[in-house]
Design an enzyme around this catalytic site. Structure first.
Site, PDB file in Angstrom:
ATOM      1  N   HIS A  63      41.504  45.297 -33.465  1.00  0.00           N
ATOM      2  CA  HIS A  63      42.101  46.379 -32.668  1.00  0.00           C
ATOM      3  C   HIS A  63      41.104  47.533 -32.628  1.00  0.00           C
ATOM      4  O   HIS A  63      40.808  48.121 -33.662  1.00  0.00           O
ATOM      5  CB  HIS A  63      43.408  46.852 -33.311  1.00  0.00           C
ATOM      6  CG  HIS A  63      44.468  45.795 -33.364  1.00  0.00           C
ATOM      7  ND1 HIS A  63      45.420  45.637 -32.383  1.00  0.00           N
ATOM      8  CD2 HIS A  63      44.721  44.815 -34.276  1.00  0.00           C
ATOM      9  CE1 HIS A  63      46.228  44.629 -32.688  1.00  0.00           C
ATOM     10  NE2 HIS A  63      45.816  44.106 -33.836  1.00  0.00           N
ATOM     11  N   ARG A  65      41.390  50.283 -30.352  1.00  0.00           N
ATOM     12  CA  ARG A  65      42.090  51.535 -30.004  1.00  0.00           C
ATOM     13  C   ARG A  65      41.565  52.267 -28.781  1.00  0.00           C
ATOM     14  O   ARG A  65      41.917  53.430 -28.565  1.00  0.00           O
ATOM     15  CB  ARG A  65      42.068  52.510 -31.200  1.00  0.00           C
ATOM     16  CG  ARG A  65      42.513  51.934 -32.536  1.00  0.00           C
ATOM     17  CD  ARG A  65      43.892  51.353 -32.489  1.00  0.00           C
ATOM     18  NE  ARG A  65      44.388  50.991 -33.830  1.00  0.00           N
ATOM     19  CZ  ARG A  65      45.372  50.138 -34.043  1.00  0.00           C
ATOM     20  NH1 ARG A  65      45.975  49.537 -33.029  1.00  0.00           N
ATOM     21  NH2 ARG A  65      45.770  49.869 -35.263  1.00  0.00           N
ATOM     22  N   ASN A  95      46.717  45.884 -27.130  1.00  0.00           N
ATOM     23  CA  ASN A  95      47.771  46.898 -27.359  1.00  0.00           C
ATOM     24  C   ASN A  95      47.182  48.303 -27.451  1.00  0.00           C
ATOM     25  O   ASN A  95      47.423  49.050 -28.395  1.00  0.00           O
ATOM     26  CB  ASN A  95      48.612  46.563 -28.595  1.00  0.00           C
ATOM     27  CG  ASN A  95      47.816  46.604 -29.879  1.00  0.00           C
ATOM     28  OD1 ASN A  95      46.601  46.438 -29.864  1.00  0.00           O
ATOM     29  ND2 ASN A  95      48.491  46.837 -30.988  1.00  0.00           N
ATOM     30  N   ASP A 152      50.021  40.959 -28.918  1.00  0.00           N
ATOM     31  CA  ASP A 152      49.926  41.205 -30.360  1.00  0.00           C
ATOM     32  C   ASP A 152      50.392  42.601 -30.758  1.00  0.00           C
ATOM     33  O   ASP A 152      50.081  43.592 -30.106  1.00  0.00           O
ATOM     34  CB  ASP A 152      48.496  41.005 -30.864  1.00  0.00           C
ATOM     35  CG  ASP A 152      48.415  41.247 -32.365  1.00  0.00           C
ATOM     36  OD1 ASP A 152      49.299  40.763 -33.083  1.00  0.00           O
ATOM     37  OD2 ASP A 152      47.486  41.950 -32.798  1.00  0.00           O
ATOM     38  N   HIS A 179      51.719  36.712 -31.866  1.00  0.00           N
ATOM     39  CA  HIS A 179      52.154  37.405 -33.079  1.00  0.00           C
ATOM     40  C   HIS A 179      53.599  36.939 -33.299  1.00  0.00           C
ATOM     41  O   HIS A 179      54.492  37.346 -32.559  1.00  0.00           O
ATOM     42  CB  HIS A 179      52.051  38.907 -32.819  1.00  0.00           C
ATOM     43  CG  HIS A 179      52.724  39.794 -33.829  1.00  0.00           C
ATOM     44  ND1 HIS A 179      52.033  40.736 -34.558  1.00  0.00           N
ATOM     45  CD2 HIS A 179      54.017  39.889 -34.221  1.00  0.00           C
ATOM     46  CE1 HIS A 179      52.886  41.375 -35.361  1.00  0.00           C
ATOM     47  NE2 HIS A 179      54.092  40.882 -35.176  1.00  0.00           N
ATOM     48  N   HIS A 232      47.590  35.519 -37.461  1.00  0.00           N
ATOM     49  CA  HIS A 232      47.894  35.960 -38.846  1.00  0.00           C
ATOM     50  C   HIS A 232      49.108  35.289 -39.490  1.00  0.00           C
ATOM     51  O   HIS A 232      50.117  35.930 -39.766  1.00  0.00           O
ATOM     52  CB  HIS A 232      48.040  37.482 -38.905  1.00  0.00           C
ATOM     53  CG  HIS A 232      48.867  38.118 -37.822  1.00  0.00           C
ATOM     54  ND1 HIS A 232      50.098  37.639 -37.429  1.00  0.00           N
ATOM     55  CD2 HIS A 232      48.628  39.214 -37.054  1.00  0.00           C
ATOM     56  CE1 HIS A 232      50.573  38.404 -36.466  1.00  0.00           C
ATOM     57  NE2 HIS A 232      49.694  39.361 -36.217  1.00  0.00           N
ATOM     58  N   ASN A 278      51.727  44.134 -40.721  1.00  0.00           N
ATOM     59  CA  ASN A 278      52.677  43.267 -40.056  1.00  0.00           C
ATOM     60  C   ASN A 278      51.952  42.042 -39.516  1.00  0.00           C
ATOM     61  O   ASN A 278      51.082  42.199 -38.660  1.00  0.00           O
ATOM     62  CB  ASN A 278      53.353  44.022 -38.911  1.00  0.00           C
ATOM     63  CG  ASN A 278      54.461  43.216 -38.281  1.00  0.00           C
ATOM     64  OD1 ASN A 278      54.863  42.184 -38.808  1.00  0.00           O
ATOM     65  ND2 ASN A 278      54.947  43.663 -37.136  1.00  0.00           N
ATOM     66  N   ASP A 305      42.346  40.988 -38.181  1.00  0.00           N
ATOM     67  CA  ASP A 305      43.402  41.913 -37.746  1.00  0.00           C
ATOM     68  C   ASP A 305      43.024  43.358 -38.100  1.00  0.00           C
ATOM     69  O   ASP A 305      43.876  44.163 -38.490  1.00  0.00           O
ATOM     70  CB  ASP A 305      44.766  41.541 -38.353  1.00  0.00           C
ATOM     71  CG  ASP A 305      45.938  42.133 -37.563  1.00  0.00           C
ATOM     72  OD1 ASP A 305      45.695  42.780 -36.519  1.00  0.00           O
ATOM     73  OD2 ASP A 305      47.089  41.950 -38.000  1.00  0.00           O
TER      74      ASP A 305
HETATM   75 ZN   LIG Z   1      49.960  41.038 -34.983  1.00  0.00          ZN
HETATM   76 ZN   LIG Z   2      46.804  42.423 -34.680  1.00  0.00          ZN
END
Ligand SMILES: [Zn+2]
Ligand SMILES: [Zn+2]
Length: 428
Positions: A63, A65, A95, A152, A179, A232, A278, A305
């Site tokens: 990720h 951002r 995301n 995700d 996910h 994950h 998570n 992750d």
């Molecule tokens: Zn996830």
């Molecule tokens: Zn993730």
């Protein structure tokens, strides 16, 4: 012509079953079998004596951002953290804010990726706005260059919508990464449901919520033939479901994170929010099952992750802190510790999980030292012990449970397309 000569390392290339002392050569960005004497004279040399030399690591789950939360990470800083961790190819999750559910946002990410020190590939959302209600435009996402589809952070709850998603994705030759979380079982949950959550008085996230979606995805994959990759995996039962599905020839794959193989919910006794993620850390039995899944090929790769968060967000009560930890700069030493030293995996098997097999899942041009392949290399000292200081890392964020800890195994240099991008603790 740019020329690189990596001399005298232990060369590990699982794709070629190579594990021997030797040299690696890159000419004009690609691996070559050798250099001419004249080229050798002009080549930049890297002394790899005492080091392992392997394909640049590949992480299909990060990720970064950008756009939207660039105070946590940008594509530029995330890529630097990747390089410092030996990664040369990463796949970033959609995301962002706004989410990458349209070609314009993907183009923006791809433009920033061009200036990054490692190869950054975007994914696109499964559903519009990641709202789980209608499909995102998969065709135009594919045209814009996404390498997979995922929501995700969230999970598509409607089985009907997920079915259509995987069927569309298949038409566009895109893998769906999921996910796996049944939301109806995890309202307000902040850690694994079990003895530890009862003791700490925190709301639990039962592994059944993951297992149900893993089973759903296996059924949809068997029904449609579409490839579904489970992100994950954190539960023993999910590993067993995947094992049986693979035995039956179902087109499903799975990944494990370094934190789920290294840590359990027992570590949460002092409510450290750098252990909140998570899916959550689970029990010792789950941890062992994930390691067994990596050993026998049930799980296909390691994904970090890598999930940066600002200190003031993580520095809250456990219930209110965001999920996730950074992981790119610690993944290799953590995997060496857990898999090689504690569980007797052979070093090439661990490298395979972090290179070739991750690349193959999404058909990325990476993960091998074969002649003609992109000249991406990771050089590391498997035995050097060092103290990881997250405040001195290359990620913009510091939310790591390994901050201040001694780790063994250290990346010494990272090469992308024959260019040294990280060496001796510095971005070149
Ligand atoms: Zn996830
Ligand atoms: Zn993730």
């Amino acid at each position: 012509m740019s020329l690189l000569w990596i001399q005298g390392g232990r060369v590990i290339d699982p794709a070629a079953k190579r594990d021997a002392k030797g040299d690696v050569f890159v000419a004009d960005g690609k691996f070559v079998r050798s250099l001419t004497p004249a080229q050798k004279k002009r080549a930049r040399r890297l002394d790899a004596r005492g080091l392992a030399v392997c394909p640049g690591l590949v992480d299909i789950h990060v990720h970064f951002r950008e756009p939207g939360q660039t105070h946590k990470e940008t594509i530029a800083t995330g890529a630097q953290a990747a390089a410092a961790g030996g990664f040369t190819t990463v796949v970033c999750m959609p995301n962002t804010a706004p989410p990458a559910d349209n070609a314009g946002t993907v183009e923006l990410i791809n433009n920033a990726a061009k200036a990054a020190v490692v190869r950054v590939y975007p994914t696109g959302c499964i559903t519009a706005g990641m709202k789980g209600q209608q499909l995102a435009p998969h065709g135009s996402l594919k045209k814009a260059g996404v390498v997979a589809l995922t929501d995700d952070g969230l999970c598509v709850q409607s089985n009907e919508l997920m079915r259509r998603a995987v069927e569309y994705a298949r038409m566009f030759d895109l893998t769906v990464l999921d996910h796996c979380q049944d939301d109806s079982l995890t309202h307000g949950a902040v850690m694994n449901e079990g003895a530890m959550s009862t003791r700490l008085g925190l709301r639990g996230w039962p592994h059944a919520a993951e297992d149900i979606i893993v089973a759903r995805n296996i059924i949809l994959s068997a029904y449609s033939g579409a490839h579904i990759h489970m992100q994950h995996i954190s539960s023993a039962m999910s590993v067993e479901l995947l094992r049986r599905a693979k035995k039956d020839g179902v087109n499903v794959t799975g990944e494990a994170t370094p934190h789920h193989i290294a840590l359990t919910d027992a570590a949460l006794h002092d409510y450290d929010t750098n252990l909140k993620m998570n899916p959550p850390l689970r029990t010792e039995a789950d941890r062992r099952a994930i390691i067994a899944g990596l050993r026998d090929g049930t799980l296909d790769c390691i994904g970090t992750d890598h999930a940066p968060h600002a200190a003031d967000e993580k520095d809250r009560e456990f219930d209110f802190a965001p999920n996730g930890i950074i992981g790119l700069e610690t993944a290799l030493p953590v995997c060496l510790e857990v898999l090689v030293r504690k569980n007797r995996f052979k070093l090439p098997q661990v490298i395979d999980l972090m290179t070739r097999r991750a690349a193959e899942l999404l058909k990325l041009p990476a993960g091998t030292l074969a002649a003609g392949a992109p000249g991406d290399v990771c050089l590391f000292d498997p035995d050097e012990t060092w103290t990881y200081d997250a405040t001195k890392g290359f990620s913009k964020s510091r939310n790591s449970p390994w901050h201040g800890q001694k780790l063994t195994g250290r990346v010494k240099a990272t090469v992308v397309g024959g260019k040294v991008v990280f060496e001796n603790g510095r971005i070149a």
